[in-house]
Design a protein around this motif. Sequence first.
Motif, mmCIF file in Angstrom:
data_model
loop_
_atom_site.group_PDB
_atom_site.id
_atom_site.type_symbol
_atom_site.label_atom_id
_atom_site.label_comp_id
_atom_site.label_asym_id
_atom_site.label_seq_id
_atom_site.Cartn_x
_atom_site.Cartn_y
_atom_site.Cartn_z
ATOM 1 N N VAL A 287 -8.847 -41.641 18.674
ATOM 2 C CA VAL A 287 -9.507 -42.354 17.585
ATOM 3 C C VAL A 287 -10.176 -43.629 18.101
ATOM 4 C CG1 VAL A 287 -9.169 -43.527 15.375
ATOM 5 C CG2 VAL A 287 -7.900 -41.430 15.892
ATOM 6 N N LEU A 288 -9.478 -44.342 18.969
ATOM 7 C CA LEU A 288 -10.052 -45.558 19.543
ATOM 8 C C LEU A 288 -11.255 -45.228 20.417
ATOM 9 C CD1 LEU A 288 -6.833 -47.541 20.560
ATOM 10 C CD2 LEU A 288 -8.161 -47.686 18.454
ATOM 11 N N GLU B 236 -13.088 -46.061 8.497
ATOM 12 C CA GLU B 236 -12.955 -44.610 8.637
ATOM 13 C C GLU B 236 -11.983 -44.250 9.758
ATOM 14 O OE1 GLU B 236 -16.922 -42.955 8.991
ATOM 15 O OE2 GLU B 236 -17.463 -43.937 7.090
ATOM 16 N N ALA B 237 -12.100 -44.960 10.859
ATOM 17 C CA ALA B 237 -11.192 -44.695 11.977
ATOM 18 C C ALA B 237 -9.744 -44.957 11.565
ATOM 19 C CB ALA B 237 -11.564 -45.565 13.174
ATOM 20 N N ALA B 238 -9.535 -46.073 10.854
ATOM 21 C CA ALA B 238 -8.180 -46.413 10.413
ATOM 22 C C ALA B 238 -7.647 -45.333 9.482
ATOM 23 C CB ALA B 238 -8.174 -47.760 9.711
ATOM 24 N N HIS B 239 -8.526 -44.848 8.614
ATOM 25 C CA HIS B 239 -8.097 -43.818 7.675
ATOM 26 C C HIS B 239 -7.686 -42.547 8.411
ATOM 27 C CE1 HIS B 239 -7.808 -41.760 3.865
ATOM 28 N NE2 HIS B 239 -8.514 -40.761 4.383
ATOM 29 N N SER B 240 -8.494 -42.126 9.371
ATOM 30 C CA SER B 240 -8.167 -40.872 10.042
ATOM 31 C C SER B 240 -6.904 -41.026 10.889
ATOM 32 C CB SER B 240 -9.355 -40.379 10.875
ATOM 33 O OG SER B 240 -9.455 -41.106 12.076
ATOM 34 N N LEU B 241 -6.729 -42.202 11.470
ATOM 35 C CA LEU B 241 -5.505 -42.427 12.253
ATOM 36 C C LEU B 241 -4.277 -42.465 11.338
ATOM 37 C CD1 LEU B 241 -4.063 -42.935 14.849
ATOM 38 C CD2 LEU B 241 -4.881 -45.289 14.856
ATOM 39 N N SER B 242 -4.422 -43.096 10.181
ATOM 40 C CA SER B 242 -3.310 -43.146 9.231
ATOM 41 C C SER B 242 -2.913 -41.741 8.798
ATOM 42 C CB SER B 242 -3.700 -43.976 8.008
ATOM 43 O OG SER B 242 -4.001 -45.299 8.390
ATOM 44 N N THR B 243 -3.915 -40.888 8.605
ATOM 45 C CA THR B 243 -3.628 -39.514 8.208
ATOM 46 C C THR B 243 -2.837 -38.784 9.289
ATOM 47 O OG1 THR B 243 -5.734 -39.527 7.031
ATOM 48 C CG2 THR B 243 -4.681 -37.387 7.357
#
Lengths: 263, 263
Positions: free
Chosen positions: B100-101, B248-255
């Motif tokens: 993700v990063l 968006e990145a934070a959201h996908s990582l949280s998922t």
Amino acid sequence: MESVAEAARGRKPEEVKSAARVLEVLELLGVQGARLSLAEMAAAMAVPKSSLHAILRTMEARKWVDLDPSGTRYGIGLKALLTGTAYLEGDDVTSLAGPVLDALAEETGEAVHLGRLDGTHVVYLAKRESRHALRMYSAVGRRLPAHATGLGKAVLSQFDPAEVQRRLDWPLERLTPSTVTDPDAFLAQLAETRLRGWAVDDGENSVDIRCVAVPLGGGQGMDAISCSAPKSRMDDARLEEVAQAVTEAAHSLSTLLKRLGQH
Amino acid sequence: MESVAEAARGRKPEEVKSAARVLEVLELLGVQGARLSLAEMAAAMAVPKSSLHAILRTMEARKWVDLDPSGTRYGIGLKALLTGTAYLEGDDVTSLAGPVLDALAEETGEAVHLGRLDGTHVVYLAKRESRHALRMYSAVGRRLPAHATGLGKAVLSQFDPAEVQRRLDWPLERLTPSTVTDPDAFLAQLAETRLRGWAVDDGENSVDIRCVAVPLGGGQGMDAISCSAPKSRMDDARLEEVAQAVTEAAHSLSTLLKRLGQH
DNA sequence: CAACGTCATTCGGTCTTCTGAACGGCCGAA
DNA sequence: TTCGGCCGTTCAGAAGACCGAATGACGTTG
């Protein structure tokens, strides 16, 4: 009086018991990323649970170990990270190497590493990632057997065969089909490396990765730098090219270090 | 019986003395990259030289501290590095965050960080460098005051004002002319951040660096990710753009993390 | 539902470590 | 050289940690 149990384990009486245990806990939790229970750790360390309990409590209070939500499994804590990375910041070689590694990574476009010999293994102190999508895995702090890495062979090539024999664990561990484990063949490789000035690793720790490495510091250091790439991007001609670049980088870094040593 | 001296220093009797001292040594050598003599450390820690001597000997034997060539100044040892980086490998968030990063760094072309709140400070757990020549300095393991960083404000915005007040050290330390130190202004910023979903740092810890950060994990985590750049490359319009990408990145990582938590 | 396994935790006697003062080595100043 | 300061190091008495067995808490199995 020194107890029989202690003598049997070969512990020197100059060691402070709980100090040694704190370090042992950290090493135990460090080598395996896994989390362990108090009982498991006590068994692994051959230490009474009750003694370990008090130590873990001290470590937990200072965030050196982490208790998972269930409250029953310990892992490495945040403070360990802070202290570990401080090693890098306090180290002259690592702090000076930055720009040189950047330049080498830029020039070759491939993964670049700075490593240090520690016993039988090599520790990565710094790395620069390749520009390509197909990358090798590596991480600062990671250890690999010296005999199966370009970095390790570069450093070892500076010692004479007797010294090498003394420093490594024999027989040499096999990591891939290409790992050199025969003592004579290994020492011959080192001799060749010494003459040529650079070491080669041809898939000896990771299948499909080739690596060129050059020692730092004019024949007495424990450090080396390297450049690694998948075989598909590193044929023999390219290898020589890269070796040139790594050699030049090692030379300029060694010069910087020498200057620093003279104040 | 608890001695008067101990009670005065507020030490709890549940601590194992030498265990705590080992950790204190590591922390002392860790915060300042400098090397210290035994006497200096004993003074800094308010501990008798003779006691510290035995502990340092134990630590040296295990390569947790390093004695310089003159044999009189101690520094952090190699084992500390190995253990510290193990924290990252054992951590779910850090191990999952990699791709993700990478993607976020690729998309924005700027420096990307993953950080965790630890007390009053934020610790960098992972970073991706900017593509540009003009780069900010940062390093994994480094700590910065939470109130002056995007990452810190992102995490803190998840708590209510009373909790924030309890967690930080007041008055807030000033790092640059732009650092927000007024309590009301700071809490107002957090409220704004909570509504908007992303935190901003506008030169509050490093002059000329702007940063956008978003917390991970749906309102209860201690982690956040951010994207930072020099002001020259980050005007208000660009800031909003980057904020979108980070969100968006934070959201996908949280998922990803949520899925992992449910096994 | 009860018995068991595993877990962390407590407690007092014994043994270890901690302590502070004294020692010997080293360097720079007088 | 001789002195003074600072370094790490040693030692025997005093203080505290270590140990093993017993305990309580929890989740799992029969």
